[in-house]
Design a protein around this motif. Structure first.
Motif: not given
Length: 272
Positions: A254-267
């Protein structure tokens, strides 16, 4: 695009966005489609299918070092003197090897739930590893439809939305047209063994490094790959490591495959 590497060509996709290019390296059983959720945040991503996966599945498997050398070829093919590099899970170990051996090519490093020694790995032996990956090896003995494959992964990755078109695209990319998994057993075993029993050179990192880690491993309330205390200990030992970032409410995938995780990783990628 196809990038020449030892033994053949590596498949590489470029997602155009509003940042400088980021070389994004997927995990042991993943593919370049892992980064689709992050790419939706206007990040310019260079996403290879590592050898033995996706559209690079016919390339013979290698090692963490071989994958890192392949990534150097990708940077060369795109005429990138240097780039921010990110890796998720096994991709983090590849990214660390690349940054240690070719520090002039890595301007910043973002590790996502991988790349630093996982405490659980120290308790594994060859026998327990074989048992742990036995289900994945067995899955390679049969054929799958995309729906069957999605149903299995709905159980293995309970926080990933299987109704999301990006999820279907990701898992469909694992399969050949006749329904076989595109990651050969020997490649899975070799890379998994190298991650767990290989020697990481993370203490030799000299480039600015960020580390993101998930609250859980597989589903809510499961023990994480890294605790907050362990992450802080890495930062205390490695001067180039920024304050670790805990991604609450997600597990490893979920660090990259969920909306919440991807948002943090992208930030964090945008910051890096």
């Amino acid at each position: 695009m196809r990038v020449p590497v030892d033994g053949g060509d590596l498949a590489v996709e470029v997602h155009e966005g509003g940042t400088a290019p980021v070389l994004a390296i997927h995990g042991v059983s993943g593919s370049r489609k892992l980064w689709n959720w992050v790419a939706a945040h206007d990040i310019t991503l260079v996403t290879p299918d590592l050898r033995g996966r996706g559209d690079s599945h016919e390339l013979p498997g290698g090692s963490i070092r071989q994958h890192a050398d392949d990534m150097l070829r990708v940077l060369d093919a795109l005429e990138l003197p240097s780039a921010t590099v990110t890796g998720m899970s096994m991709g983090g170990y590849v990214a660390v090897d690349l940054a240690v051996r070719y520090p002039d090519r890595v301007r910043a490093l973002v590790l996502v739930d991988g790349g630093l020694p996982m405490p659980a790995h120290a308790q594994l032996s060859e026998e327990t590893l074989t048992a742990a990956i036995a289900p994945q090896l067995a899955a390679r003995q049969r054929t799958w439809t995309v729906d069957e494959y999605l149903t299995v992964h709905a159980t293995l990755n309970p926080l990933v939305d299987i109704t999301d078109p990006l999820t279907r695209e990701y898992y469909a990319h694992d399969l050949t047209p006749d329904g076989h998994l595109r990651l050969p057993a020997e490649t899975l075993v070799a890379d998994t063994r190298d991650v767990i029993f290989g020697t990481s050179r993370w203490q030799e990192l000299t480039v600015p490094t960020w580390f993101l880690h998930a609250e859980w491993s597989t589903g809510p309330d499961s023990p994480p790959a890294y605790t907050a205390g362990q992450a802080r200990a890495f930062a205390a030992e490695l001067p180039v490591l920024h304050e670790p970032v805990l991604i609450n409410g997600v597990d490893h995938g979920g660090t990259v495959m969920t909306a919440a995780g991807a948002a943090v990783t992208a930030e964090v990628l945008a910051e890096a």
